[in-house]
Enzyme design. Structure first.
Site, PDB file in Angstrom:
ATOM      1  N   LYS A  27       0.763  -1.073   0.046  1.00 50.77           N
ATOM      2  CA  LYS A  27       0.025   0.017   0.077  1.00 50.77           C
ATOM      3  C   LYS A  27       0.987   1.261  -0.110  1.00 50.77           C
ATOM      4  CE  LYS A  27      -2.930   0.623   3.613  1.00 50.77           C
ATOM      5  NZ  LYS A  27      -2.607   1.594   4.448  1.00 50.77           N
ATOM      6  N   ARG A  32       2.863   6.097  -3.115  1.00 52.45           N
ATOM      7  CA  ARG A  32       3.963   6.892  -3.736  1.00 52.45           C
ATOM      8  C   ARG A  32       4.257   6.766  -5.045  1.00 52.45           C
ATOM      9  NH1 ARG A  32       4.127   5.611   1.584  1.00 52.45           N
ATOM     10  NH2 ARG A  32       5.854   6.800   3.028  1.00 52.45           N
ATOM     11  N   GLY A 100      -4.831   7.771   5.435  1.00 57.20           N
ATOM     12  CA  GLY A 100      -3.881   8.499   6.389  1.00 57.20           C
ATOM     13  C   GLY A 100      -2.793   8.974   5.286  1.00 57.20           C
ATOM     14  N   ARG A 128      -8.468  11.661  12.835  1.00 55.32           N
ATOM     15  CA  ARG A 128      -7.073  11.535  12.894  1.00 55.32           C
ATOM     16  C   ARG A 128      -6.074  12.857  12.860  1.00 55.32           C
ATOM     17  NH1 ARG A 128      -5.151   6.492   9.318  1.00 55.32           N
ATOM     18  NH2 ARG A 128      -3.173   6.634  10.695  1.00 55.32           N
ATOM     19  N   SER A 173       7.316   8.896  12.394  1.00 59.89           N
ATOM     20  CA  SER A 173       6.247   8.801  11.474  1.00 59.89           C
ATOM     21  C   SER A 173       6.632   8.857   9.816  1.00 59.89           C
ATOM     22  CB  SER A 173       5.170   9.696  11.531  1.00 59.89           C
ATOM     23  OG  SER A 173       4.182   9.566  10.613  1.00 59.89           O
ATOM     24  N   GLN A 175       4.914   8.827   7.460  1.00 63.14           N
ATOM     25  CA  GLN A 175       3.918   9.767   6.843  1.00 63.14           C
ATOM     26  C   GLN A 175       4.369  11.541   6.886  1.00 63.14           C
ATOM     27  OE1 GLN A 175      -0.044   8.788   8.140  1.00 63.14           O
ATOM     28  NE2 GLN A 175      -0.137   7.007   7.233  1.00 63.14           N
ATOM     29  N   ASP A 321       1.944  -1.527  11.800  1.00 64.10           N
ATOM     30  CA  ASP A 321       0.639  -1.834  11.254  1.00 64.10           C
ATOM     31  C   ASP A 321       0.427  -3.512  11.599  1.00 64.10           C
ATOM     32  OD1 ASP A 321       0.429   0.832  10.163  1.00 64.10           O
ATOM     33  OD2 ASP A 321       1.347   0.029   8.480  1.00 64.10           O
ATOM     34  N   LYS A 348      -4.368   5.415  14.914  1.00 66.13           N
ATOM     35  CA  LYS A 348      -4.448   4.576  13.454  1.00 66.13           C
ATOM     36  C   LYS A 348      -5.792   4.551  13.027  1.00 66.13           C
ATOM     37  CE  LYS A 348      -0.155   3.757  12.941  1.00 66.13           C
ATOM     38  NZ  LYS A 348       0.592   4.632  12.121  1.00 66.13           N
TER      39      LYS A 348
HETATM   40  C1  S3P Z   1       2.776   4.683   6.428  1.00 63.82           C
HETATM   41  C2  S3P Z   1       3.419   5.105   7.422  1.00 63.82           C
HETATM   42  C3  S3P Z   1       2.751   4.452   8.957  1.00 63.82           C
HETATM   43  C4  S3P Z   1       1.911   3.326   8.879  1.00 63.82           C
HETATM   44  C5  S3P Z   1       0.905   3.415   7.681  1.00 63.82           C
HETATM   45  C6  S3P Z   1       1.593   3.730   6.301  1.00 63.82           C
HETATM   46  C7  S3P Z   1       3.369   5.095   5.153  1.00 63.82           C
HETATM   47  O1  S3P Z   1       2.287   5.644   9.420  1.00 63.82           O
HETATM   48  O2  S3P Z   1       1.165   3.101   9.997  1.00 63.82           O
HETATM   49  O3  S3P Z   1       0.081   2.298   7.524  1.00 63.82           O
HETATM   50  O4  S3P Z   1       2.856   4.802   3.955  1.00 63.82           O
HETATM   51  O5  S3P Z   1       4.168   5.985   5.091  1.00 63.82           O
HETATM   52  P1  S3P Z   1       2.898   6.676  10.237  1.00 63.82           P
HETATM   53  O6  S3P Z   1       3.628   7.656   9.616  1.00 63.82           O
HETATM   54  O7  S3P Z   1       1.581   7.585  10.932  1.00 63.82           O
HETATM   55  O8  S3P Z   1       3.675   5.976  11.365  1.00 63.82           O
END
Ligand code: S3P
Length: 442
Positions: A27, A32, A100, A128, A173, A175, A321, A348
């Site tokens: 995913k 990306r 997210g 969130r 994080s 993200q 995750d 989450k």
């Molecule tokens: C992700 C980063 C993680 C993960 C999410 C996917 C990503 O989140 O839990 O399922 O693709 O960068 P966080 O950055 O909030 O830890």
């Protein structure tokens, strides 16, 4: 806003898990690939793309922003890049669904545009926290309004001139790191992002593959604005997080022997493997190789008795995750499993510490919830009903638990499994699990 319709499953003990299966594409990498493909010069061919609701939402957003994306076959996308400055304004809000990753990374991209945008999501995403991105993006010069409490929708004002920052993330994080790196493509000068613990580095790897100069090492990334992304093909490995449910299921169901093919083995994702092995799991990596610049391997997992452990805190970000699946393994183990340093699980797709604790209790497991973790005593699952709170990974985890339950388990609100693993039910059935659709109780 895009809330999925209510749907339940009824799961019950099945056969030992056997055979060979391949779970869908990663995913994180699929999101990306669409994003960088859209911002690149030229045409990017993505294979192994996750046909999930989350990644499809990201593709739809870029179509709304004027990017042509073809779907020549399932799990393939051809992204006609418009270049860094070629996106067009959308008068409609951009719906990220449950994702997210989609919303946070898009906020970074859109902060650098010459037009305004609004990012919305479903009920879960709308709860969130977004300050973790809006605050550092504001420090770069972006202007983003949120609802009270820093919640979505995100109203992003364009035509701002961004400048690089040197930013130490308060929580690990990927993200947040990625949102800042994507905004940094549009910023004057250099941006440095420092992490308290290394997180998945897919954005860094993919930026480099698309020809953007970037320095990165575990825990730190540095790049400057003013370059060009050049289209390149992306081959997406199978998602370790989706494989995790089967690693646990085959470990705990006696008689199982299951092969999982071409699983992405990026070390920032495979913490669960180390933890399961420390618990006694029998998981062998065969034919380790590279696919699209990522390590992949086939994994052979055989049933083995598990024992409880203290999960090493330093592994938490590498398995962030996979905790719902680990909770099930812990409940099947002999003795106590202790989890600490995992407060991020509370923000989450659901509060995963609370949803797992209440679901396990409903099935008769002794679990104590702490502010940043849980203490789980191994036991035996009874039948009953559990709420997934619309969280895909909670739903799939309890489908695994039910394979060892003494009665049927009704799992409420499972439609969001399609966000990350649309074919979970047929895949699980083919492996030997028992699971069926049921109409949601009123
Ligand atoms: C992700 C980063 C993680 C993960 C999410 C996917 C990503 O989140 O839990 O399922 O693709 O960068 P966080 O950055 O909030 O830890």
């Amino acid at each position: 806003m895009s809330d999925a319709p209510r749907q339940d499953w009824i799961a019950s003990p099945g056969a030992p898990l056997r055979g060979t299966l391949r779970v869908p594409g990663d995913k994180s990498i699929s999101h990306r690939a669409v994003m960088l493909g859209a911002l690149a010069e030229g045409v990017t061919h993505v294979t192994g793309f996750l046909e999930g609701e989350d990644t499809r939402a990201t593709a739809r957003v870029f179509e709304q922003l004027g990017v042509r994306i073809e779907t020549p076959s399932a799990s393939e996308r051809i992204v006609h890049g418009v270049g860094l400055h070629g996106l067009l304004a959308s008068s409609d809000a951009l719906d990220c669904g449950n994702a997210g990753t989609g919303m946070r990374l898009l906020a970074g991209v859109l902060a650098g545009q010459g037009f305004d945008s609004v990012l919305v999501g479903d009920a879960s995403l709308s709860r969130r926290p977004m300050r973790r991105i809006t605050e550092p993006l504001a420090a770069m010069g972006a202007l983003i309004d949120t609802d009270p409490g820093g919640l979505p929708p995100l109203r992003i004002h364009g035509s701002r001139s961004l400048h690089g920052i040197d930013y130490a993330l308060p929580v690990a994080s990927a993200q947040v790191k990625s949102a800042l790196l994507l905004a940094a493509l549009y910023a004057e000068g250099e941006t440095v992002v420092r992490e308290p613990h290394p997180t998945r580095d897919y954005t860094e790897r993919m930026l480099a593959a698309f020809g953007w100069p970037i320095d990165y090492a575990p825990g730190q990334a540095r790049l400057a604005g003013g370059h060009v992304l050049r289209a390149t093909d992306v081959s997406v490995p199978a998602d370790f997080s989706s494989a995790a449910f089967f690693l646990v299921a085959a470990s705990v169901v006696p008689g199982s022997e299951l092969q999982l093919e071409a699983v992405g083995m990026n070390p920032r994702r495979t913490g669960l493997l180390a933890v399961l092995r420390a618990m006694g799991a029998d998981i062998v990596e065969t034919t380790a190789r590279e696919q699209g610049g990522e390590p992949v391997a086939d994994l052979l997992v055989r049933h083995a008795p598990l024992r409880g452990i203290e999960v090493p805190v330093e592994l938490v970000p590498d398995m962030i995750d996979e905790f719902p699946a680990l909770f099930i393994a812990a409940a099947c183990a002999t003795g106590r499993t202790t989890i600490r340093g995992a407060a991020e699980l509370r923000v989450k797709e659901s509060d995963r510490l609370a949803t797992m604790a209440s679901g396990l209790r409903a099935l008769g497991i002794d679990i104590g919830e702490t502010p940043d973790g849980a203490v789980i005593e191994g036991g035996r699952f009874g039948g009953g009903a559990v709420r997934s709170h619309g969280d895909h990974r909670i739903a799939m985890s309890f489908a695994v638990a039910a394979q060892l339950a003494s009665g049927e388990v009704r799992i409420h609100d499972v439609a969001n499994v399609a966000t990350s693993f649309p074919g979970f039910m047929p895949t699980a059935l083919a492996a030997g699990m028992h699971l069926r659709d049921a109409t949601a109780a009123a």
